[in-house]
Design an enzyme around this catalytic site. Structure first.
Site, PDB file in Angstrom:
ATOM      1  N   SER A  52       0.832  -1.203   0.000  1.00 56.24           N
ATOM      2  CA  SER A  52       0.000   0.000   0.000  1.00 56.24           C
ATOM      3  C   SER A  52       0.871   1.259   0.000  1.00 56.24           C
ATOM      4  CB  SER A  52      -0.956  -0.074   1.202  1.00 56.24           C
ATOM      5  OG  SER A  52      -1.927   0.923   1.136  1.00 56.24           O
ATOM      6  N   HIS A  59      -8.107  -4.664  -0.823  1.00 56.52           N
ATOM      7  CA  HIS A  59      -6.819  -3.997  -0.574  1.00 56.52           C
ATOM      8  C   HIS A  59      -5.942  -4.808   0.389  1.00 56.52           C
ATOM      9  CE1 HIS A  59      -4.340  -0.440  -1.056  1.00 56.52           C
ATOM     10  NE2 HIS A  59      -4.124  -0.397   0.250  1.00 56.52           N
ATOM     11  N   ASP A 118     -10.292  -3.914  -5.085  1.00 52.17           N
ATOM     12  CA  ASP A 118      -9.605  -2.960  -4.200  1.00 52.17           C
ATOM     13  C   ASP A 118     -10.345  -1.624  -4.243  1.00 52.17           C
ATOM     14  OD1 ASP A 118      -7.875  -1.120  -3.010  1.00 52.17           O
ATOM     15  OD2 ASP A 118      -6.089  -2.206  -3.660  1.00 52.17           O
TER      16      ASP A 118
HETATM   17  C1  MLT Z   1      -1.404   5.987  -0.111  1.00 52.02           C
HETATM   18  O1  MLT Z   1      -1.787   6.966   0.507  1.00 52.02           O
HETATM   19  O2  MLT Z   1      -0.220   5.716  -0.298  1.00 52.02           O
HETATM   20  C2  MLT Z   1      -2.481   5.099  -0.649  1.00 52.02           C
HETATM   21  O3  MLT Z   1      -3.710   5.749  -0.623  1.00 52.02           O
HETATM   22  C3  MLT Z   1      -2.538   3.812   0.075  1.00 52.02           C
HETATM   23  C4  MLT Z   1      -2.806   4.019   1.530  1.00 52.02           C
HETATM   24  O4  MLT Z   1      -1.877   4.222   2.281  1.00 52.02           O
HETATM   25  O5  MLT Z   1      -3.981   3.978   1.937  1.00 52.02           O
END
Ligand code: MLT
Length: 188
Positions: A90, A171, A140
């Site tokens: 992520s 996700h 996701d």
């Molecule tokens: C981010 O902010 O890098 C993406 O939205 C993934 C997350 O951290 O939720």
């Protein structure tokens, strides 16, 4: 082949402990480098600032990518390590993707779990066949399929050897992520 070190990069709200178990599972015997993201969003560690979900502060992202490349260089020097393969989830996958695009020399490759395109305009990095695994989730809610596809294209255009799989999940990580990442690393 000597196992490459893994650079573990956690998701928003995680810390340096989160991915240790995953790293041990997918890369048995690899050295593990596991920094904590040094940006706080309402107390939750991240690797760079965002303006809202999926909308990144790209100036901050570029600055944090320089810092992370510096950390990697120092750790390699201190511990006598080869360039690591990033294993990011992520937000951690997103800074790993930014590192590949901005400072390709910092990484030997990357396993990007639920990544998205980190930069609106990416420089013309030369990735010279670096291996990249991207694992996306078909359901996701955070990463639209087209966005992940754009990242795969960006990396391929710059010469990375990209394998992009979409798993029947959201996700969060699943056993399939573990199995695919382990098999991919074993094949390097
Ligand atoms: C981010 O902010 O890098 C993406 O939205 C993934 C997350 O951290 O939720």
């Amino acid at each position: 082949m000597k196992r490459p070190p893994l650079l573990l990069l956690h998701g928003t709200g995680g810390d340096e402990n989160d991915l240790i178990g995953l790293g041990e599972l997918v890369g048995p015997g690899s050295a593990l480098l596991s920094p904590r993201g040094n940006v706080l969003e309402h107390g939750m560690p991240r690797f760079f600032r965002r303006l809202s979900e999926g909308v990144f502060d790209e100036e901050d992202l570029r600055r944090r990518a320089v810092e992370l490349a510096g950390f990697i260089a120092q750790a390699r020097e201190a511990y006598g390590l080869d360039a690591p393969i990033a294993l990011g989830f992520s937000n951690g996958a997103n800074i790993a993707a930014a590192l590949l695009l901005l400072h390709p020399q910092a990484l030997a490759g990357a396993a990007l779990l639920r990544p998205m395109t980190p930069l609106r305009t990416a420089p013309s990095a030369e990735l010279g066949g670096k291996p990249v695994l991207m694992l996306s989730g078909a359901a996701d809610p955070i990463v639209p399929a087209a966005n992940a596809g754009r990242l795969a294209d960006l990396l391929k255009e710059r010469g990375a050897a990209v394998r992009h799989e979409t798993l029947p999940t959201g996700h969060g990580l699943t056993q399939a992520d573990v199995a695919q990442t382990k098999a991919w690393l074993a094949g390097l």
